[in-house]
Design an enzyme around this catalytic site. Structure first.
Site, short mmCIF file in Angstrom:
data_model
loop_
_atom_site.label_atom_id
_atom_site.label_comp_id
_atom_site.label_asym_id
_atom_site.label_seq_id
_atom_site.Cartn_x
_atom_site.Cartn_y
_atom_site.Cartn_z
N ASP A 3 0.85 -1.18 0.00
CA ASP A 3 0.00 0.00 0.00
C ASP A 3 0.89 1.24 0.00
O ASP A 3 1.68 1.45 0.92
CB ASP A 3 -0.89 -0.01 1.25
CG ASP A 3 -2.01 1.01 1.19
OD1 ASP A 3 -2.17 1.66 0.14
OD2 ASP A 3 -2.72 1.18 2.20
N ASP A 13 -2.88 2.54 -6.13
CA ASP A 13 -1.85 2.61 -5.09
C ASP A 13 -1.76 1.39 -4.17
O ASP A 13 -1.03 1.42 -3.18
CB ASP A 13 -2.05 3.86 -4.23
CG ASP A 13 -3.39 3.87 -3.51
OD1 ASP A 13 -4.31 3.15 -3.95
OD2 ASP A 13 -3.53 4.61 -2.53
N GLU A 14 -2.45 0.31 -4.49
CA GLU A 14 -2.31 -0.88 -3.65
C GLU A 14 -2.58 -2.15 -4.44
O GLU A 14 -3.32 -2.15 -5.42
CB GLU A 14 -3.21 -0.81 -2.41
CG GLU A 14 -4.68 -0.73 -2.69
CD GLU A 14 -5.51 -0.78 -1.42
OE1 GLU A 14 -5.23 -1.59 -0.52
OE2 GLU A 14 -6.48 0.00 -1.34
#
Length: 360
Positions: free
Chosen positions: A14, A108-109
């Protein structure tokens, strides 16, 4: 024959305050300062906040007005999704040097299954550390990681030592880890469910574990079964490289609130054009059209209609949208409109990245 059980090795990566961190990386003048991506001091909604802003209570999904109230020194920055996607692609390229089993959750993860990996390294913890270091050196951003035997625990663990840290939860540590965890930190337990659990005397994983399956199903339906299993460390969902999209949507927040259905239809036409482009690009159609309306007082309403056939054409979508718009009288002026298409014909198709529509 060995009696030692074999476990999957899952990493959840993350990125730390991704959108805000990209802005700070690209603009040195923003470094060390409270930054909000999206919104403004007059209106709009914050999409992401830097850690400097989070200290004041600024977070995603709150209004720009509230962000300014919490942090008078806040700096608002317009989102640049093309840039975020460019950086995300570089990060995912690094992931794929370790494993092909990469399941992106957003820009983003992502989950990585490194049980069998391209580096031949049996230590998921060392791999996570190496991946985070490479992201820092090659991209310039920090990332946090959670490592465990399933996606649920890995997801929770990645939040423990944020920012720029990691947490490994070994098989024999899972039950104690979950028992001590505040219920609000369980992935999948939102604000409303948290309040409901509090009312039922459930404040920690241990409290949740003390409830029977029948009790949880009675109060939470199908989700009760999920809660019963995960608190016992049971979560068998595999890392899936392609996640099937369940809906495709486009929406827009307006600079000036709209109070006339005529003006709303003009804007909805433009939103429908954007939606049609995405649908046609990925050859996807859907049966359920949903109109999303957010009023000036921030209350939200959705109106939906399901057809007996699949559609993707703008004109057909707008026929339903117009019907839904006039379905009942508007209760206030409108600050946001959105259209989404569900019940898609994409069971065998790859995921479509859907992003918030900020500006035309």
């Amino acid at each position: 024959m060995s009696d030692v059980p074999t476990y999957r090795k899952i990493i959840h990566i993350d990125m730390d305050a991704f959108y805000a961190s990209v802005e700070q990386m690209d603009n040195p003048a923003l470094r060390g300062k409270p930054v909000a991506v999206g919104g403004s001091e007059n209106r709009g909604v914050v999409s992401a906040a830097s850690y400097e802003a989070r200290k004041f209570g600024v977070r995603s999904a709150i209004s720009g007005v509230l962000a300014k109230k919490y942090c008078p020194e806040i700096i608002f920055v317009r989102p640049r999704f093309d840039r975020y996607k460019e950086i995300s692609s570089k990060i995912h390229k690094i992931f794929h040097e370790y494993t092909d089993l990469v399941e992106p959750l957003s820009l983003d993860e992502a989950y990585l299954d490194v049980t069998q990996n391209k580096k031949g390294n049996p230590s998921a913890s060392l791999l996570a550390k190496e991946i985070r270091l490479r992201i820092l050196n090659e991209v310039g951003l920090t990332a946090s990681a959670g490592i465990s035997v399933n996606k649920f625990v890995a997801k929770i663990a990645s939040d423990v030592n944020k920012p720029n840290g990691q947490k490994t939860v070994n098989p024999d540590e899972i039950i104690p880890f979950l028992e001590e965890l505040p219920i609000r930190k369980f992935y999948g337990v939102g604000k409303v469910t948290t309040e409901k659990m509090y009312q039922l005397g459930i404040f920690t994983g241990l409290d949740l574990k003390g409830k029977s399956l029948e009790f949880l199903e009675k109060h939470f339906g199908k989700s009760g079964t999920f809660y019963y299993k995960v608190v016992r460390g049971i979560h068998n969902s595999e890392v899936k490289p392609f996640r099937v999209t369940k809906s495709v949507a486009a929406e827009h927040t307006f600079d000036v609130n709209l109070s006339s259905e005529i003006f709303m239809l003009e804007q909805l036409e433009r939103i429908a054009v954007s939606l049609e482009k995405r649908l046609k690009k990925h050859n996807i159609s859907g049966k359920t059209v949903t109109l999303k309306i957010k009023y000036s007082d921030f209350t939200q309403q959705t109106r939906s209609k399901t057809l007996p056939y699949f559609i993707s054409d703008k004109s057909l979508i707008m026929e339903i949208v117009e019907e839904l718009l006039y379905q009942e009288k508007m209760k206030d002026s409108v600050r946001l409109l959105g259209i989404s298409l569900n019940n898609l014909n994409n069971e065998e198709k790859k995921a479509v990245v859907v992003q918030l529509k900020f500006a035309f």
